[in-house]
Structure formats: C-alpha cells, structure tokens
Design a protein around this motif. Structure first.
Motif, PDB file in Angstrom:
ATOM      1  N   TYR A  49      35.596  26.731  32.179  1.00  0.00           N
ATOM      2  CA  TYR A  49      35.536  25.338  32.647  1.00  0.00           C
ATOM      3  C   TYR A  49      34.105  24.822  32.606  1.00  0.00           C
ATOM      4  O   TYR A  49      33.864  23.643  32.308  1.00  0.00           O
ATOM      5  CB  TYR A  49      36.103  25.253  34.062  1.00  0.00           C
ATOM      6  CG  TYR A  49      36.298  23.834  34.543  1.00  0.00           C
ATOM      7  CD1 TYR A  49      37.201  22.977  33.911  1.00  0.00           C
ATOM      8  CD2 TYR A  49      35.584  23.342  35.635  1.00  0.00           C
ATOM      9  CE1 TYR A  49      37.376  21.675  34.347  1.00  0.00           C
ATOM     10  CE2 TYR A  49      35.760  22.054  36.084  1.00  0.00           C
ATOM     11  CZ  TYR A  49      36.661  21.219  35.428  1.00  0.00           C
ATOM     12  OH  TYR A  49      36.835  19.924  35.865  1.00  0.00           O
ATOM     13  N   TYR A  50      33.141  25.696  32.876  1.00  0.00           N
ATOM     14  CA  TYR A  50      31.733  25.299  32.812  1.00  0.00           C
ATOM     15  C   TYR A  50      31.373  24.828  31.411  1.00  0.00           C
ATOM     16  O   TYR A  50      30.711  23.794  31.235  1.00  0.00           O
ATOM     17  CB  TYR A  50      30.858  26.479  33.230  1.00  0.00           C
ATOM     18  CG  TYR A  50      29.369  26.202  33.183  1.00  0.00           C
ATOM     19  CD1 TYR A  50      28.824  25.076  33.787  1.00  0.00           C
ATOM     20  CD2 TYR A  50      28.508  27.094  32.544  1.00  0.00           C
ATOM     21  CE1 TYR A  50      27.462  24.831  33.757  1.00  0.00           C
ATOM     22  CE2 TYR A  50      27.141  26.861  32.507  1.00  0.00           C
ATOM     23  CZ  TYR A  50      26.622  25.725  33.112  1.00  0.00           C
ATOM     24  OH  TYR A  50      25.281  25.483  33.076  1.00  0.00           O
ATOM     25  N   ARG A  51      31.817  25.569  30.412  1.00  0.00           N
ATOM     26  CA  ARG A  51      31.526  25.163  29.033  1.00  0.00           C
ATOM     27  C   ARG A  51      32.231  23.842  28.701  1.00  0.00           C
ATOM     28  O   ARG A  51      31.689  23.017  27.960  1.00  0.00           O
ATOM     29  CB  ARG A  51      31.937  26.263  28.065  1.00  0.00           C
ATOM     30  CG  ARG A  51      31.031  27.495  28.139  1.00  0.00           C
ATOM     31  CD  ARG A  51      31.129  28.357  26.905  1.00  0.00           C
ATOM     32  NE  ARG A  51      30.219  29.498  26.979  1.00  0.00           N
ATOM     33  CZ  ARG A  51      28.947  29.456  26.603  1.00  0.00           C
ATOM     34  NH1 ARG A  51      28.423  28.323  26.146  1.00  0.00           N
ATOM     35  NH2 ARG A  51      28.188  30.539  26.671  1.00  0.00           N
ATOM     36  N   LEU A  52      33.415  23.640  29.256  1.00  0.00           N
ATOM     37  CA  LEU A  52      34.138  22.388  29.015  1.00  0.00           C
ATOM     38  C   LEU A  52      33.383  21.188  29.584  1.00  0.00           C
ATOM     39  O   LEU A  52      33.175  20.190  28.880  1.00  0.00           O
ATOM     40  CB  LEU A  52      35.540  22.473  29.638  1.00  0.00           C
ATOM     41  CG  LEU A  52      36.376  21.182  29.606  1.00  0.00           C
ATOM     42  CD1 LEU A  52      36.756  20.819  28.169  1.00  0.00           C
ATOM     43  CD2 LEU A  52      37.631  21.323  30.467  1.00  0.00           C
ATOM     44  N   VAL A  53      32.970  21.274  30.843  1.00  0.00           N
ATOM     45  CA  VAL A  53      32.287  20.131  31.457  1.00  0.00           C
ATOM     46  C   VAL A  53      30.905  19.936  30.847  1.00  0.00           C
ATOM     47  O   VAL A  53      30.422  18.801  30.732  1.00  0.00           O
ATOM     48  CB  VAL A  53      32.218  20.269  32.992  1.00  0.00           C
ATOM     49  CG1 VAL A  53      33.604  20.319  33.602  1.00  0.00           C
ATOM     50  CG2 VAL A  53      31.405  21.481  33.415  1.00  0.00           C
ATOM     51  N   ALA A  54      30.253  21.034  30.456  1.00  0.00           N
ATOM     52  CA  ALA A  54      28.941  20.902  29.806  1.00  0.00           C
ATOM     53  C   ALA A  54      29.074  20.222  28.454  1.00  0.00           C
ATOM     54  O   ALA A  54      28.218  19.404  28.064  1.00  0.00           O
ATOM     55  CB  ALA A  54      28.290  22.275  29.656  1.00  0.00           C
ATOM     56  N   SER A  55      30.162  20.516  27.733  1.00  0.00           N
ATOM     57  CA  SER A  55      30.372  19.884  26.429  1.00  0.00           C
ATOM     58  C   SER A  55      30.638  18.389  26.572  1.00  0.00           C
ATOM     59  O   SER A  55      30.400  17.617  25.637  1.00  0.00           O
ATOM     60  CB  SER A  55      31.547  20.543  25.694  1.00  0.00           C
ATOM     61  OG  SER A  55      32.769  20.276  26.358  1.00  0.00           O
ATOM     62  N   ALA A  56      31.113  17.968  27.755  1.00  0.00           N
ATOM     63  CA  ALA A  56      31.339  16.541  28.011  1.00  0.00           C
ATOM     64  C   ALA A  56      30.054  15.832  28.429  1.00  0.00           C
ATOM     65  O   ALA A  56      30.048  14.608  28.596  1.00  0.00           O
ATOM     66  CB  ALA A  56      32.414  16.364  29.085  1.00  0.00           C
ATOM     67  N   GLY A  57      28.976  16.595  28.628  1.00  0.00           N
ATOM     68  CA  GLY A  57      27.681  15.995  28.935  1.00  0.00           C
ATOM     69  C   GLY A  57      27.453  15.679  30.391  1.00  0.00           C
ATOM     70  O   GLY A  57      26.459  15.032  30.730  1.00  0.00           O
ATOM     71  N   VAL A  58      28.333  16.150  31.295  1.00  0.00           N
ATOM     72  CA  VAL A  58      28.159  15.812  32.710  1.00  0.00           C
ATOM     73  C   VAL A  58      27.316  16.844  33.450  1.00  0.00           C
ATOM     74  O   VAL A  58      26.821  16.565  34.544  1.00  0.00           O
ATOM     75  CB  VAL A  58      29.527  15.633  33.423  1.00  0.00           C
ATOM     76  CG1 VAL A  58      30.341  14.551  32.753  1.00  0.00           C
ATOM     77  CG2 VAL A  58      30.300  16.938  33.462  1.00  0.00           C
ATOM     78  N   LEU A  59      27.174  18.038  32.874  1.00  0.00           N
ATOM     79  CA  LEU A  59      26.288  19.062  33.421  1.00  0.00           C
ATOM     80  C   LEU A  59      25.479  19.665  32.278  1.00  0.00           C
ATOM     81  O   LEU A  59      26.012  19.841  31.175  1.00  0.00           O
ATOM     82  CB  LEU A  59      27.093  20.185  34.101  1.00  0.00           C
ATOM     83  CG  LEU A  59      27.749  19.911  35.455  1.00  0.00           C
ATOM     84  CD1 LEU A  59      28.511  21.152  35.917  1.00  0.00           C
ATOM     85  CD2 LEU A  59      26.750  19.476  36.505  1.00  0.00           C
ATOM     86  N   PRO A  60      24.210  20.012  32.529  1.00  0.00           N
ATOM     87  CA  PRO A  60      23.443  20.718  31.497  1.00  0.00           C
ATOM     88  C   PRO A  60      23.965  22.150  31.367  1.00  0.00           C
ATOM     89  O   PRO A  60      24.352  22.770  32.362  1.00  0.00           O
ATOM     90  CB  PRO A  60      22.013  20.694  32.042  1.00  0.00           C
ATOM     91  CG  PRO A  60      22.173  20.561  33.526  1.00  0.00           C
ATOM     92  CD  PRO A  60      23.410  19.756  33.751  1.00  0.00           C
ATOM     93  N   LEU A  61      23.992  22.669  30.151  1.00  0.00           N
ATOM     94  CA  LEU A  61      24.487  24.028  29.933  1.00  0.00           C
ATOM     95  C   LEU A  61      23.358  25.040  30.125  1.00  0.00           C
ATOM     96  O   LEU A  61      22.371  25.034  29.398  1.00  0.00           O
ATOM     97  CB  LEU A  61      25.070  24.151  28.523  1.00  0.00           C
ATOM     98  CG  LEU A  61      25.601  25.541  28.142  1.00  0.00           C
ATOM     99  CD1 LEU A  61      26.735  25.951  29.074  1.00  0.00           C
ATOM    100  CD2 LEU A  61      26.057  25.562  26.687  1.00  0.00           C
ATOM    101  N   ASP A  62      23.543  25.892  31.123  1.00  0.00           N
ATOM    102  CA  ASP A  62      22.625  27.005  31.364  1.00  0.00           C
ATOM    103  C   ASP A  62      23.253  28.234  30.714  1.00  0.00           C
ATOM    104  O   ASP A  62      24.197  28.821  31.253  1.00  0.00           O
ATOM    105  CB  ASP A  62      22.457  27.203  32.868  1.00  0.00           C
ATOM    106  CG  ASP A  62      21.478  28.313  33.215  1.00  0.00           C
ATOM    107  OD1 ASP A  62      21.265  29.204  32.367  1.00  0.00           O
ATOM    108  OD2 ASP A  62      20.952  28.311  34.351  1.00  0.00           O
TER     109      ASP A  62
END
Length: 385
Positions: A49-62
């Motif tokens: 889910y982290y990768r999903l929301v990061a791909s939407a641009g709402v969280l930076p991907l760590d």
C-alpha cells in the motif's frame, strides 16, 4: 483466532487520509492526513500500500522504509505458509482453515489487494463455520470500501445477506445493516441508508468499519434529509444514542436543532458549515455534496412555505438570512423544475404557495406511471412480435 473477533482490516481510516491528500482544496487537513497515513502504514507494515500511495504522489517514497517493510512482510508470510503446510500434512480441516484465514488477513492488513481478495475467497471456500464465512465475506466488503471497488462491495454484500439468511447471529445481522447502509449512502440512496442506520443505532458494533461518532454523524446526515419533521424529532433528536454523541458533533447539532425549530437563517449557516466539514472532506459523501445541499435547501423552503399561503420575498430573505436576489433566483429555479409548489409575483414581491391537493397528486402519479407502463408494454410487444 476466535470467530467472534472482528479484525479492523484493512484500516479504512488510511483510505480517508489518502483521499484527503489527493484533494488540493483540503490543504488545511493535509499535514495531519500525511502524518496519520504514514504512521498507519508503518504500524501495519503495509509495503504494497505504501508503494501504491507513493506512486500517486501523496507521500514521498522512502526506499529504505519500503525495503524494510517488504522484508518483514516476506518473513511473516513465510511463517504463515509453513504453518499452512504443516496443517495440510498433519492436522485437520479446522487448522487448515485457520492458516488460510491468517494468510488472507495478513495480506489484507498490508494492503495487497489482488492477493488478499484471492486469499479471502480461498479461505471462504475452505471454512466450514457459517459465522466465520460471514466474517470473511464482510472482510471482502471492507477491502472493496478501502480500494473504492464498488463491484467487490456489491457482490459480497449480496453473499453476506444470503449467508445471514441461513442463520446468521444477532451481532452479524446488525453489523450487516451498517455495511449495507454505508454502501447505500455512497451511491446516493440516503433514505434506505438512513433507515438501516437508525435501526442499528442502539446496537452498533461495527467499529471495524466506522467509528461510533462518525456513524452517528452519518445517521444524522441521512435522517435530516429524508425523515419527516415528526420522525426527525422522534428518531434523531430524541434518540439517547444521538444525544450522547452530539456534544462532539456541534455542526450537526446546530443543523437538526435549527431545521426542526425552523430557525432557517441559522440552519443555512449550519448547512454551509456541514458542507465544508463533513460532506466535501468525506470520500463517501463528497460526490453527493451538491445534491445534498440542494435537497436540504428545498426541504427548508418547503417547510416554511407550507405554513403560509403567501410570503413576501423580503420576509423570506430575512427568514433565511440571505439577500432578496438570492431567494428570488433560487426559488425561481426550484419552482421551474417542479420542486416547489409556488409562484412568484415579481411585481408585488410576493411568493404564493399553490400546493396541489392529495387527489390531484395521486392522479398525476397514476397517469405518469401508467404512461411508463404502456410504453414498456409497447416496446415488449415489438420485441415479441
């Protein structure tokens, strides 16, 4: 794991935070949403889910965080898989079912949608107990709510209803009312949703789906629009469950109090506040905000006009705390669309009510429905002959 334990997975609060972060107009809510979303993801180790929301641009991907969570996910799934293999080799159906459910629930918890759905369906096939089967089906409904998959929601609500008709217990029947009500609310069916919510008010246990105060808020929102004035007083305003939660829902308290007591100027203020605090920010209600606000205004105008044969535009504008031009334009639009039974005498600045009699209304309904039926019969006859 006890069959009576209902796991709050997936965490639906995270889907709401995700929705908030995708809406630029909610910048005042986004700092809290960003912090809460990331905290929830880390707490449940939700690498997919982290990768999903990061791909939407709402969280930076760590990448370091993602890799660490993925490693933890893999370790846990390997443990569950070993447990499942042992159960298949040396134990019985009950242990196999428990292992399958554990795997499905873990995939659900970390937000791996496709694998979670497949695993829950497999667990459903292999689980013998009726109560557990209902719980699995409701988990599939929650996955649908979490990812906005309406087809998954409707399919599994139907399955849950069929299973409960075979002998579901009291608690699961009541929880299903909340699930069905939330789905109906999300597709703009406010009246049946409100009826289900009111039925479930005193027996609410579905905290895995929605917090209690939020449930009360949804009940008030649906009921204010669809209940008669008498029922609004009886089922909402006089409800001890509602009154217990109202101190934490001041906007909704103002809304129903001023609607019932016909303080329409304060009601309009409460409705405008509700739009900004409860309707637009909600991923379930946001698509219906414009409809809801319009219908509530029509309800208020109707409630006032029914008490008088005629009113001046000036007195109407004063009652609603708006300008004469605003009332004139809005009433003209609602009258033209047939939503208000009145006419405006612009010369004298008067609004005259012209409520149709009950017999005329019934006659119009029969004629209208009769025309529809005849048209359908004619189309059917063309197909058959």
């Amino acid at each position: 794991m006890s069959e009576e334990t209902v796991l709050p997975i997936p965490n639906l609060a995270l889907a709401q935070h995700f929705f908030t972060l995708k809406q630029p107009k909610f910048d005042h809510l986004q700092e809290h949403a960003r912090h809460s979303l990331l905290a929830g993801i880390e707490a449940d180790k939700m690498a997919p889910y982290y990768r999903l929301v990061a791909s939407a641009g709402v969280l930076p991907l760590d990448e370091a965080l993602a890799a660490r969570m993925e490693e933890e996910n893999e370790e846990e799934l390997n443990k569950i898989e070993n447990r499942l293999n042992d159960a298949e080799e040396t134990e019985g159906e009950s242990e196999i079912s428990d292992a399958l459910r554990a795997k499905a629930n873990y995939l659900t918890r970390i937000g791996e949608k496709d694998k979670a759905v497949d695993a829950q369906k497999l667990a459903l096939e292999k689980t013998p107990g009726l109560g557990a089967r209902i719980d699995i089906t409701l988990t599939l409904v929650r996955i649908g709510f979490f990812f906005g998959d309406n087809q998954l929601v409707t399919e599994n609500l139907a399955k849950a209803e069929a299973l409960i008709e075979k002998g579901g217990d009291w608690d699961r029947r009541n929880r299903l009312k909340v699930y069905r009500g939330l789905h109906l609310l999300s597709i703009r069916q406010f009246k049946p949703a409100g009826e289900l919510f009111i039925d479930a008010l005193s027996t609410f246990t579905a905290t895995e789906l929605v917090p209690y105060n939020d449930f009360v808020a949804l009940t008030i929102i649906a009921g204010a629009l669809t209940l008669s004035r008498v029922d609004l007083k009886k089922k909402i305003i006089a409800s001890p469950e509602v009154n217990q939660a109202l101190p934490e829902l001041p906007v909704l308290a103002d809304l129903i109090k001023n609607l019932y007591e016909s303080h329409f100027d304060k009601f309009f203020v409460a409705l405008a506040t509700l739009e900004q605090t409860h309707l637009l920010p909600s991923r379930f209600l946001a698509p219906h905000t414009r409809y809801y606000v319009r219908e509530m205004r029509i309800l208020a105008y109707t409630q006032l006009l029914e008490s008088y044969r005629s009113l001046t535009l000036e007195s109407l504008s004063g009652a609603f705390g708006v300008t004469v031009d605003f009332v004139d334009n809005e009433l003209s639009r609602f009258i033209a669309s047939g939503r208000l039974h009145a006419s405006i005498d612009k010369v004298h600045g008067v609004v005259e009510t012209n409520r149709p009699s009950l017999k005329n209304q019934q006659c119009d309904t029969v004629v209208r429905k009769g025309d529809i039926l005849l048209n359908n019969v004619q189309r059917l006859s063309k197909v058959l002959y």
